[in-house]
Design an enzyme around this catalytic site. Structure first.
Site, PDB file in Angstrom:
ATOM      1  N   HIS A 200       0.863  -1.122   0.045  1.00 25.61           N
ATOM      2  CA  HIS A 200       0.090   0.018   0.071  1.00 25.61           C
ATOM      3  C   HIS A 200       0.930   1.306   0.086  1.00 25.61           C
ATOM      4  O   HIS A 200       1.737   1.386   0.806  1.00 25.61           O
ATOM      5  CB  HIS A 200      -0.949  -0.084   1.344  1.00 25.61           C
ATOM      6  CG  HIS A 200      -2.274  -0.770   0.844  1.00 25.61           C
ATOM      7  ND1 HIS A 200      -3.207  -0.665   1.598  1.00 25.61           N
ATOM      8  CD2 HIS A 200      -2.459  -1.865  -0.025  1.00 25.61           C
ATOM      9  CE1 HIS A 200      -4.307  -1.591   1.263  1.00 25.61           C
ATOM     10  NE2 HIS A 200      -3.767  -2.340   0.491  1.00 25.61           N
TER      11      HIS A 200
ATOM     12  N   TYR B 214      -9.218   6.194   6.761  1.00 23.94           N
ATOM     13  CA  TYR B 214      -9.239   6.643   8.350  1.00 23.94           C
ATOM     14  C   TYR B 214     -10.379   7.756   8.291  1.00 23.94           C
ATOM     15  O   TYR B 214     -10.056   8.763   7.775  1.00 23.94           O
ATOM     16  CB  TYR B 214      -7.975   6.936   8.871  1.00 23.94           C
ATOM     17  CG  TYR B 214      -7.048   5.936   9.109  1.00 23.94           C
ATOM     18  CD1 TYR B 214      -6.240   5.317   8.131  1.00 23.94           C
ATOM     19  CD2 TYR B 214      -7.018   5.622  10.351  1.00 23.94           C
ATOM     20  CE1 TYR B 214      -5.445   4.432   8.385  1.00 23.94           C
ATOM     21  CE2 TYR B 214      -5.986   4.367  10.808  1.00 23.94           C
ATOM     22  CZ  TYR B 214      -5.364   4.061   9.690  1.00 23.94           C
ATOM     23  OH  TYR B 214      -4.269   2.950   9.824  1.00 23.94           O
TER      24      TYR B 214
ATOM     25  N   PRO C 234      -4.622   1.227  18.617  1.00 24.48           N
ATOM     26  CA  PRO C 234      -4.318   0.694  17.167  1.00 24.48           C
ATOM     27  C   PRO C 234      -4.487   1.680  16.152  1.00 24.48           C
ATOM     28  O   PRO C 234      -4.026   1.418  15.092  1.00 24.48           O
ATOM     29  CB  PRO C 234      -5.446  -0.441  17.141  1.00 24.48           C
ATOM     30  CG  PRO C 234      -6.453   0.054  18.103  1.00 24.48           C
ATOM     31  CD  PRO C 234      -5.854   0.634  19.240  1.00 24.48           C
TER      32      PRO C 234
ATOM     33  N   LYS D 287       0.923   0.289  15.010  1.00 25.79           N
ATOM     34  CA  LYS D 287       2.136   0.137  15.345  1.00 25.79           C
ATOM     35  C   LYS D 287       2.541  -1.088  16.358  1.00 25.79           C
ATOM     36  O   LYS D 287       3.799  -1.044  16.569  1.00 25.79           O
ATOM     37  CB  LYS D 287       2.440   1.460  16.220  1.00 25.79           C
ATOM     38  CG  LYS D 287       2.720   2.599  15.387  1.00 25.79           C
ATOM     39  CD  LYS D 287       4.039   2.571  14.555  1.00 25.79           C
ATOM     40  CE  LYS D 287       4.075   3.554  13.559  1.00 25.79           C
ATOM     41  NZ  LYS D 287       3.937   3.243  12.113  1.00 25.79           N
TER      42      LYS D 287
ATOM     43  N   TYR E 184       3.701   6.903   9.973  1.00 25.35           N
ATOM     44  CA  TYR E 184       3.166   5.844   9.569  1.00 25.35           C
ATOM     45  C   TYR E 184       3.861   4.681   8.930  1.00 25.35           C
ATOM     46  O   TYR E 184       3.624   3.464   9.120  1.00 25.35           O
ATOM     47  CB  TYR E 184       1.842   6.222   8.607  1.00 25.35           C
ATOM     48  CG  TYR E 184       0.784   5.149   8.527  1.00 25.35           C
ATOM     49  CD1 TYR E 184      -0.497   5.257   9.303  1.00 25.35           C
ATOM     50  CD2 TYR E 184       0.818   4.001   7.635  1.00 25.35           C
ATOM     51  CE1 TYR E 184      -1.254   4.241   9.211  1.00 25.35           C
ATOM     52  CE2 TYR E 184      -0.258   3.104   7.373  1.00 25.35           C
ATOM     53  CZ  TYR E 184      -1.399   3.309   8.400  1.00 25.35           C
ATOM     54  OH  TYR E 184      -2.214   2.177   7.931  1.00 25.35           O
TER      55      TYR E 184
END
Ligand code: RFL
Ligand code: PHB
Length: 391
Positions: free
Chosen positions: A72, A201, A293, A297, A385
């Site tokens: 991704h 998100y 979450p 990580k 990220y």
């Protein structure tokens, strides 16, 4: 029983550590309280940082991940009906992440360990770690109803947040840093192709929602719910209706529905236990720290810890110097605190707190606007990220 490294717990931390030690020619025994099927099917994390992918590959555990894992190159932030894509490679000099579920990582590592590695005992519950501050630490455990003792040179507690290893650290020598959140995540698995090809998100007045996936035909979705929610209180159609509301956009994007095959609620917590070592007991993964979450990580931090331990022990054996083992806690905690900060930021950016004032709600939107309009702010998110470097 006697071994060099006694590993308590066969989650991702314990299993990967066993593999790394096997590759380095160091013997170990893994004790796991649950059965194999349970460990292989426990639904949890789904995102691997580039560094984690590299470690699994180098350990000879990357074959299936390379075949079926999904690369991704970005995520979508959704707020106020708008969609904003964060392009990881463009912002980080080429970094990306891989969607490959924790269940699959565990299956791959278990198969390797059973075929090539040292003993991995399922349904072997550690009862206590003893004599951690001597050079002969021991793990007392129960296997098939019989109590036994594993004598070790080192013990690594990879037994998760609820394990026993951490209890062997005397209260006066440790400090705990903790934060709980007044909400949790209701997570579902559904037999329906993901409605978007990257993770979404979403921040909505009614709460956060996340669209993720396990494969091209299985979706993984989450909804922010009040703490202590009973997942059975949510009927399947109610879940889809609520997801549809929270993911709504100004354009013609649609959320596809399908049969829900699993439902559970995860609490949200930030937690760090310092130091991550007591004598010859080393804590790794969730046994030492928890992140909410939202930053994806948890699993990646566990990988960083065991890589650090395996390197340190290999160094000690090669050179006789304990310097890296002595630095274990400090080395891990630098990365842990960066992940704690990032996970906290992502959580407070995207979840409306039920106790928040309208002012704080507007600030969240302003933070999101800033990420969507400033390359510097967006780069900070993309770097966090895709992951912080292993030392
Ligand atoms: P694990 O995976 O908890 O593994 C610990 C293992 O130790 C065993 N154990 C014992 N064995 C022997 N004797 C004892 N006395 C024992 N006590 C416990 C347990 O059975 C288990 O097999 O820890 P590890 O290896 O450190 O790995 C960490 C990751 O699992 C964790 O950070 C992530 O999965 C966190 N997490 C999530 N992370 C994400 O990035 N995305 C997610 O969606 C996500 N969902 C989750 C999660 C963690 C959860 N927990 C801890 C409750 C959902 C849940 C429910
Ligand atoms: C997941 O796929 O389970 C997942 C992905 C990203 C997150 C958390 C969970 O931030």
């Amino acid at each position: 029983m006697r071994t060099t490294v006694g590993i308590v717990g066969a989650g991702p931390a314990g299993l990967l550590l066993a593999r790394l030690l096997h590759v380095a020619g160091i013997d170990c025994v893994v004790l796991e309280s649950r059965d194999r099927a349970y460990v292989e099917h426990r639904q949890r994390a789904g995102i691997l940082e580039q560094g984690t992918v590299d470690v699994l590959r180098a350990a000879g555990a990357g074959e299936r991940m390379d075949r079926v894992g999904l690369r991704h190159d970005g995520i979508e932030l959704r707020f106020g009906g708008r969609r904003h894509r964060v392009d990881f490679p463009a912002l980080t000099g080429g970094r990306s992440v891989t969607v490959y579920a924790q269940t699959e990582v565990c299956k791959d590592l278990i198969a390797l360990q059973l075929a090539q590695g040292g003993p991995l005992l399922f349904e072997a519950e550690a009862l206590a770690v003893e004599d951690a501050d001597t050079d002969r630490p021991r793990v007392r455990f129960r296997h098939e109803g019989v109590e036994d003792v594993l004598e070790c040179d080192y013990v690594v507690g990879c037994d998760g947040f609820w394990g026993v290893a951490r209890k062997a650290v005397p209260a006066g020598t440790a400090r705990v840093f903790e934060r709980t959140y007044p909400f949790g995540w209701l997570g579902i698995l559904a037999d329906v192709p993901p409605s978007h090809d990257e993770l979404v998100y979403a921040r909505h007045e009614r709460g956060f929602a996340l669209l993720s996936m396990r494969s091209p035909s299985v979706s993984r979705l989450y909804l922010q719910v009040p703490q202590d929610t009973d997942p059975r209180a949510w009927a399947d159609e109610e879940i889809w209706d609520e997801l549809t509301r929270r993911f709504a956009t100004d354009d013609d994007w649609r959320l596809e529905r399908g049969p829900i095959t699993q439902k559970s609620v995860t609490p949200m917590r930030s937690y760090v236990h310092e130091p991550m070592r007591h004598g010859r007991l080393f804590l790794a993964g969730d046994a030492a720290h928890i992140v909410p979450p939202t930053g994806a990580k948890g699993l990646n931090l566990a990988v960083g810890d065991v890589v650090t331990f395996a390197r340190a022990l290999t160094h000690q054996r090669r050179t006789g110097s304990p310097a890296l083992l002595d630095a274990y806690s400090q080395t891990c905690l630098r990365r842990v605190w960066q992940a704690e900060r990032f996970s906290y930021d992502m959580t407070t950016l995207l979840h409306p707190d039920p106790g928040a004032t309208p002012f704080e709600g507007r600030l969240q939107l302003a933070r999101l606007e800033r990420i969507a309009s400033s390359r510097a702010a967006e780069t900070d998110l993309a770097e966090g990220y895709t992951g912080f470097a292993f030392d």
